[in-house]
Enzyme design. Structure first.
Site, PDB file in Angstrom:
ATOM      1  N   MET A   1      54.082  39.852  46.838  1.00 58.57           N
ATOM      2  CA  MET A   1      54.987  39.529  47.981  1.00 58.57           C
ATOM      3  C   MET A   1      56.053  38.661  47.470  1.00 58.57           C
ATOM      4  O   MET A   1      56.129  37.808  46.476  1.00 58.57           O
ATOM      5  CB  MET A   1      54.005  38.748  49.095  1.00 58.57           C
ATOM      6  CG  MET A   1      52.993  39.671  49.654  1.00 58.57           C
ATOM      7  SD  MET A   1      51.916  38.706  50.705  1.00 58.57           S
ATOM      8  CE  MET A   1      52.873  38.454  52.128  1.00 58.57           C
ATOM      9  N   HIS A   2      57.081  38.209  48.278  1.00 58.68           N
ATOM     10  CA  HIS A   2      58.000  37.266  48.462  1.00 58.68           C
ATOM     11  C   HIS A   2      59.163  37.391  47.501  1.00 58.68           C
ATOM     12  O   HIS A   2      60.058  36.609  47.484  1.00 58.68           O
ATOM     13  CB  HIS A   2      57.446  36.126  48.490  1.00 58.68           C
ATOM     14  CG  HIS A   2      56.320  35.753  49.138  1.00 58.68           C
ATOM     15  ND1 HIS A   2      56.117  35.899  50.613  1.00 58.68           N
ATOM     16  CD2 HIS A   2      55.189  35.178  48.722  1.00 58.68           C
ATOM     17  CE1 HIS A   2      55.099  35.471  51.055  1.00 58.68           C
ATOM     18  NE2 HIS A   2      54.314  35.019  50.127  1.00 58.68           N
TER      19      HIS A   2
ATOM     20  N   ASP B   1      50.631  42.964  49.118  1.00 61.41           N
ATOM     21  CA  ASP B   1      49.439  42.846  48.220  1.00 61.41           C
ATOM     22  C   ASP B   1      48.300  42.472  49.113  1.00 61.41           C
ATOM     23  O   ASP B   1      47.330  42.924  49.222  1.00 61.41           O
ATOM     24  CB  ASP B   1      49.520  42.214  46.683  1.00 61.41           C
ATOM     25  CG  ASP B   1      50.042  40.737  47.081  1.00 61.41           C
ATOM     26  OD1 ASP B   1      50.187  40.354  48.068  1.00 61.41           O
ATOM     27  OD2 ASP B   1      50.150  40.131  45.679  1.00 61.41           O
TER      28      ASP B   1
END
Length: 503
Positions: free
Chosen positions: A81-82, A240
C-alpha cells in the site's frame, strides 16, 4: 479445469499463485527485487524491477503449467500500500517509487494536519496523516524535488503501475485509494476538498473501480513474453491488507484476523463507512464489495521475536525456543516486555518510544524472556482488539495468520489474551490468495466472495481460551498498558544518546 492467478506485489518480492476451481494451489512462484535505502528513513524501489520480475514469474509459471494456458481465465493483484509512483505526460516513471515504510515525511504530515485539520481528515479520508500514506510523499516531492513534481501528470500505487504495464489501462481500486488520504472513503470518490487543499487536479488521480472489476486484457507483447493468452481477464485487485483479509475469510460482520508477520495487524470487517474511531485505528475500504475494515498495527511484532532470537539465541532453532517457553507459566514469572523496538503505531503513534523488559531478576533465564516477548507482542495486538470492543464490536473469534499461527503455544497465548476462540487455517497463502479469490469471483466462478471462501479456505483447528489464564492476563494487560505512560518521556530523553555507537 479452469484456473486463476493471484499476484502479490510485496516489498521484497512478487509472489504468484496459480489456483484451480477447487481452491487448490497448483503452483507458486516468487521473484525478488532490491530495496533502495540510500538515506536514513528513505525506502524506494525501481518500478521497472516489479514489471521485469512479474513477467519473469508469469513466464516461469506458464512454462511449467501442463494444461492449456487458455484455461487460465483470470488474473488479479494485491500490492504493498501507499507507495508513490509518479508518471509524466508519456506515462513514463519520473523517479523511483517512495514506499510505504519510508519515514521522511514527518514534517509533511504535520503540515497536512495543520492545513486541513484533524477533524476534516477523520471526516473524509477517515485517517490521520501518517508517514506511510501517499499524500505526504507527494508533498515531500513537491517541496524537495519541484522539477520532478512539475513533470508529474498522474500518480499510481505499486500494483496499479504493474497492472498498467501489463494492460495499458489506468485504474485504482477503492481499497488501495483509501490509503492515499485523498479518497472520500464513505463516498468512494476522490475527495474534491482534499484535492483542492493541495492543488491536485482531478486528472492527477486515476479512475476508481471496485477490486473485483475487470479492467481489461493483457497486451499482445505481454502475452508473448509470459505465455499467457491475450484473452485472460485482468481484474483490479486490492491493497495487501484488504487482500490478506479476503484470503483469511474476513468477509462479514464479526470476523476479525490477527496477522503476525514482521509487523502485526489486527483487522476487523466493517459493513459501513460512517463509524468513527477517532483516528485510534486505520479505517479503510475493503477489497470486498461495498465493505470496509478497521485495522490496528504493531510495528515490531514478529520482528521483536526475530530480534530477540538473533541477539540472544542465534544458534537456537525457533521451534526449540518457543517449545521451552511453553513450560513457563502465564506472566513469565513476573516479566513484561513491550515490543516498541522501532516505535509504535496503535494505539500510540510514537516514533520515539522504545521497548522495555520490566521486572527482570536473577531467576529469569532464556525461556522466561522468550515467553515475555511472545506475551508482549500479543498484548500490543490486544490493544487494537480492545479498541474495537470499546466501539461496540463483538469479537469472540479471531483468525490467526502468519508466524503466530504456526506455534501451538502462541495460538493458546493469543486465545487467552484476546479472550476469544483463535482459528488456524489449514492453508494460508496471504494476500496472493485474496487476489486469486478476486479473480475467481470476477470470472464468475462464484456468486460471492463468501461462496468462494467456502471452497478456497478451510479451518484446521480452533483454540479456546482457558478461563483461568484469561483472568491472569487481564491483570497483566493492565500492567502492560501502564508501561507506555511510565517510559515515554524517558525514551524521548534517551534519543540524544542513540546512534552514537562507534563500536
Amino acid at each position: 479445469m479452469k484456473y486463476v492467478i493471484g499476484v502479490d506485489l510485496g516489498t521484497s518480492a512478487v509472489k504468484l499463485l496459480l489456483m484451480n476451481q477447487k481452491g487448490q494451489l497448483v503452483q507458486e512462484v516468487a521473484k525478488e527485487y532490491p530495496l533502495m535505502q540510500e538515506k536514513a528513513g528513505h525506502s524506494e524501489q525501481n518500478p521497472e524491477d516489479w514489471v521485469e520480475q512479474a513477467i519473469s514469474g508469469l513466464n516461469e509459471l506458464t512454462d511449467s503449467f501442463t494444461g492449456d494456458v487458455a484455461d487460465i481465465e483470470g488474473i488479479s493483484f494485491s500490492g504493498q500500500m501507499h507507495g508513490l509512483v509518479l508518471l509524466d505526460d508519456y506515462k513514463e516513471v519520473i523517479r523511483p517509487a517512495i514506499l510505504w515504510n519510508d519515514t521522511r515525511t514527518t514534517v509533511e504530515c504535520q503540515e497536512i494536519t495543520e492545513r486541513v485539520g484533524k477533524d476534516k481528515l477523520l471526516q473524509l479520508p477517515k485517517n490521520i496523516a501518517l508517514e506511510g500514506f501517499t499524500l505526504p510523499k507527494m508533498e515531500w516531492v513537491r517541496k524537495h524535488e519541484p522539477e520532478n513534481y512539475e513533470q508529474a501528470k498522474l500518480f499510481l500505487l505499486p500494483k496499479d503501475y504493474l497492472r498498467f504495464r501489463l494492460t495499458g489501462e489506468l485504474h485504482m481500486d477503492y481499497s488501495d485509494a483509501a490509503g492515499t488520504l485523498l479518497l472520500d472513503m464513505e463516498d468512494r470518490s476522490w475527495s474534491k476538498e482534499m484535492c483542492e487543499a493541495f492543488d491536485i487536479q482531478p486528472d492527477f488521480c486515476p479512475p476508481l473501480v471496485p477490486s473485483h472489476a475487470m479492467v481489461g486484457n493483457i497486451k499482445k507483447e505481454i502475452a508473448e513474453q509470459t505465455g499467457l493468452s491475450e484473452q485472460i481477464k485482468v481484474f483490479a485487485g486490492g491493497a495487501d491488507n484488504a487482500c490478506r483479509a479476503i484470503g483469511a475469510g474476513i468477509l462479514e460482520e464479526g470476523e476479525t484476523m490477527a496477522s503476525l508477520g514482521t509487523s502485526g495487524v489486527v483487522l476487523s470487517y466493517e459493513d459501513a463507512g460512517d463509524k468513527s474511531f477517532a483516528g485510534k485505528v486505520h479505517y479503510l475500504n475493503h477489497a470486498a464489495p461495498d465493505a470496509y475494515y478497521t485495522m490496528g498495527v504493531t510495528l515490531a511484532a514478529g520482528y521483536s521475536l526475530s530480534w530477540f532470537k538473533n541477539t540472544f539465541a542465534k544458534d537456537v532453532p525457533f521451534d526449540d525456543l518457543l517449545n521451552k517457553a511453553a513450560d513457563v507459566p502465564v506472566g513469565a514469572n513476573g516479566l513484561l516486555f513491550t515490543p516498541y523496538l522501532v516505535g509504535e503505531r496503535t494505539p500510540h503513534v510514537d516514533s520515539t518510544i522504545r521497548g522495555s523488559f520490566i521486572g527482570i531478576d536473577s531467576s529469569h533465564n532464556m525461556k522466561h524472556f522468550t515467553r515475555a516477548v511472545m506475551e508482549g507482542i500479543t498484548f500490543s495486538l490486544n490493544e487494537s482488539v480492545e479498541i474495537f470492543r470499546e466501539n461496540g464490536k463483538v469479537i469472540d473469534r479471531i483468525i490467526a495468520i502468519g508466524g503466530g499461527a504456526k506455534s501451538d503455544i502462541w495460538l493458546q497465548i493469543q486465545a487467552d489474551i484476546y479472550n476469544a476462540a483463535v482459528i488456524k487455517l489449514s492453508s494460508e497463502q496471504g494476500p496472493g490468495m485474496g487476489a486469486a479469490m478476486l479473480a475467481a469471483y470476477g470470472s464468475g466462478w462464484f456468486s460471492s466472495l463468501q461462496e468462494c471462501a467456502a471452497v478456497f479456505l478451510e479451518k484446521e483447528k480452533t483454540v479456546e481460551p482457558i478461563p483461568e489464564n484469561v483472568e491472569k492476563y487481564k491483570d497483566l494487560f493492565a500492567l502492560y498498558q501502564s508501561i507506555y505512560t511510565s517510559t515515554n518521556q524517558i525514551n524521548k530523553d534517551l534519543m540524544k544518546y542513540r546512534n552514537n555507537d562507534e563500536g
